[in-house]
Design a protein around this motif. Structure first.
Motif, PDB file in Angstrom:
ATOM      1  N   ALA A  73      83.725  -3.131 -28.123  1.00 29.73           N
ATOM      2  CA  ALA A  73      84.795  -2.927 -28.994  1.00 29.73           C
ATOM      3  C   ALA A  73      86.177  -2.951 -27.758  1.00 29.73           C
ATOM      4  O   ALA A  73      86.338  -2.843 -26.730  1.00 29.73           O
ATOM      5  N   THR A  74      87.264  -3.890 -28.624  1.00 34.27           N
ATOM      6  CA  THR A  74      88.352  -4.364 -28.057  1.00 34.27           C
ATOM      7  C   THR A  74      89.674  -3.454 -28.205  1.00 34.27           C
ATOM      8  O   THR A  74      90.466  -3.289 -27.595  1.00 34.27           O
ATOM      9  N   GLU A  75      89.570  -2.618 -29.350  1.00 36.16           N
ATOM     10  CA  GLU A  75      90.508  -1.605 -29.822  1.00 36.16           C
ATOM     11  C   GLU A  75      89.853  -0.363 -30.319  1.00 36.16           C
ATOM     12  O   GLU A  75      88.847  -0.658 -30.967  1.00 36.16           O
ATOM     13  N   ILE A  76      90.266   0.765 -30.132  1.00 36.87           N
ATOM     14  CA  ILE A  76      89.738   1.991 -30.642  1.00 36.87           C
ATOM     15  C   ILE A  76      90.863   2.716 -31.352  1.00 36.87           C
ATOM     16  O   ILE A  76      92.125   2.489 -31.307  1.00 36.87           O
ATOM     17  N   ALA A  77      90.445   3.707 -32.190  1.00 37.09           N
ATOM     18  CA  ALA A  77      91.377   4.597 -32.929  1.00 37.09           C
ATOM     19  C   ALA A  77      90.723   5.964 -32.653  1.00 37.09           C
ATOM     20  O   ALA A  77      89.789   6.297 -32.810  1.00 37.09           O
ATOM     21  N   VAL A  78      91.750   6.993 -32.765  1.00 36.65           N
ATOM     22  CA  VAL A  78      91.260   8.352 -32.857  1.00 36.65           C
ATOM     23  C   VAL A  78      92.220   9.010 -33.924  1.00 36.65           C
ATOM     24  O   VAL A  78      93.152   8.477 -34.374  1.00 36.65           O
ATOM     25  N   PHE A  79      91.495  10.038 -34.355  1.00 36.04           N
ATOM     26  CA  PHE A  79      92.043  10.576 -35.736  1.00 36.04           C
ATOM     27  C   PHE A  79      92.353  12.053 -35.592  1.00 36.04           C
ATOM     28  O   PHE A  79      91.546  12.993 -35.463  1.00 36.04           O
ATOM     29  N   ALA A  80      93.503  12.433 -35.589  1.00 34.73           N
ATOM     30  CA  ALA A  80      94.062  13.866 -35.504  1.00 34.73           C
ATOM     31  C   ALA A  80      94.719  14.550 -36.709  1.00 34.73           C
ATOM     32  O   ALA A  80      94.693  13.474 -37.772  1.00 34.73           O
ATOM     33  N   SER A  81      95.015  15.578 -36.864  1.00 35.39           N
ATOM     34  CA  SER A  81      95.455  15.999 -37.681  1.00 35.39           C
ATOM     35  C   SER A  81      96.839  17.030 -37.571  1.00 35.39           C
ATOM     36  O   SER A  81      96.947  17.513 -36.457  1.00 35.39           O
ATOM     37  N   ALA A  82      97.757  16.946 -38.756  1.00 39.38           N
ATOM     38  CA  ALA A  82      99.057  17.702 -38.448  1.00 39.38           C
ATOM     39  C   ALA A  82      98.870  19.007 -38.943  1.00 39.38           C
ATOM     40  O   ALA A  82      99.785  19.906 -38.764  1.00 39.38           O
ATOM     41  N   THR A  83      97.725  19.383 -39.392  1.00 42.41           N
ATOM     42  CA  THR A  83      97.643  21.015 -39.853  1.00 42.41           C
ATOM     43  C   THR A  83      96.382  21.264 -39.297  1.00 42.41           C
ATOM     44  O   THR A  83      95.504  20.750 -39.028  1.00 42.41           O
ATOM     45  N   GLU A  84      96.325  22.595 -39.207  1.00 43.36           N
ATOM     46  CA  GLU A  84      95.229  23.388 -38.669  1.00 43.36           C
ATOM     47  C   GLU A  84      94.225  23.569 -39.279  1.00 43.36           C
ATOM     48  O   GLU A  84      92.906  23.245 -38.805  1.00 43.36           O
TER      49      GLU A  84
END
Length: 280
Positions: A73-84
């Motif tokens: 893979a030459t690019e990745i993404a991570v997935f966060a949340s603005a809420t708990e």
């Protein structure tokens, strides 16, 4: 999986130059993505065939990064949340703990020249917590960028945003010193506002917009997250504004109509419905 590979190839042939290929999430949690290891080798020649094509993949943690890097893979993404609440449901961690989990992922990826995009979900509303304070979104967004993410995608995961809210949130990011060149927007069309929200973002200086071919998509951890903004609807609007996209709308509509046939259900994209089988 053969269908997925052909779908991505068709999207590239239609002129799209960034296609998120898959996710290296554990198959137990999202069985639909259990074929990531089988899919990636089938995409190997596409960047050479279509110069400039980017095929980022989503990774949830360091184990996911290991799998992604093993498949070049030459690019990745991570997935966060603005809420708990959504962080707990999606990642089984607090929002802050999730950011710390991503720190070594971003650092390791950067060390081998692989850029990381940061997705931030629930930026406007959360089905459990209600409206999300702007300051809270900006705080988590800035922290993602400070981890080393090269781009921040602001997600209206349940599709409740309106253009005024979009403009206000982007203004808050600008006031926090974040240039619009590092911001992307990711709208869902639950209340029919995705295109209006996109136009508001464009007017604020954003030039990167996430969309889903044929309007496919949703989220297994937030049942109210209905389909994403359809790429065809977005391209139709952009072309109407005189913005060059490099996308062949006829080929894109044909591709999404083909995928709708593979899935056995009609495309929710209004542009696909209007243009399929007609000259564009």
């Amino acid at each position: 999986m053969t269908v997925k590979a052909e779908f991505i190839a068709r999207l590239a042939a239609a002129g799209l130059r960034t296609v998120e290929a898959t996710s290296f999430v554990h198959p137990k949690w999202v069985p639909q993505l259990a074929d990531a290891e089988e899919l990636m080798p089938r995409l190997t020649g596409l960047p050479e065939q279509y110069p400039g094509l980017r095929l980022p993949v989503l990774v949830p943690n360091e184990r996911g990064l290991d799998r992604a890097l093993a498949h070049h893979a030459t690019e990745i993404a991570v997935f966060a949340s603005a809420t708990e609440t959504f962080a707990r449901r999606n990642l089984n961690r607090t929002a802050g703990e999730a950011l710390e989990m991503f720190r070594p992922v971003v650092e390791r990826a950067g060390a081998v020249g692989v850029p990381t995009r940061g997705y931030l979900s629930m930026c406007f509303g959360d089905p459990w917590e209600g409206p999300v304070p702007t300051a809270q979104v900006v705080d988590f967004g800035v922290r993602l960028l400070e981890l080393g993410c090269t781009e921040l995608s602001l997600g209206d995961t349940i599709g409740v945003a309106t253009p005024g809210q979009v403009g206000a949130l982007l203004q808050s990011f600008a006031e926090a010193g974040v240039p619009m060149a590092r911001i992307a927007v990711h709208f869902h069309d639950t209340y029919g506002q995705a295109l209006a929200n996109t136009l508001a973002a464009l007017r604020a200086g954003v030039t990167t917009v996430d969309a889903s071919a044929g309007g496919l998509g949703g989220c297994p951890y937030a049942k109210s997250a209905t389909g994403n903004l359809a790429t065809e609807d977005l391209v139709w609007m952009l072309h109407g504004l005189g913005i060059e996209t490099g996308v062949d709308l006829r080929a894109l509509v044909s591709t999404s109509a083909w995928m709708a046939g593979q899935l056995g259900r009609p495309s929710p994209s209004r542009a696909v419905q209007a243009l399929a089988g007609r000259p564009v």
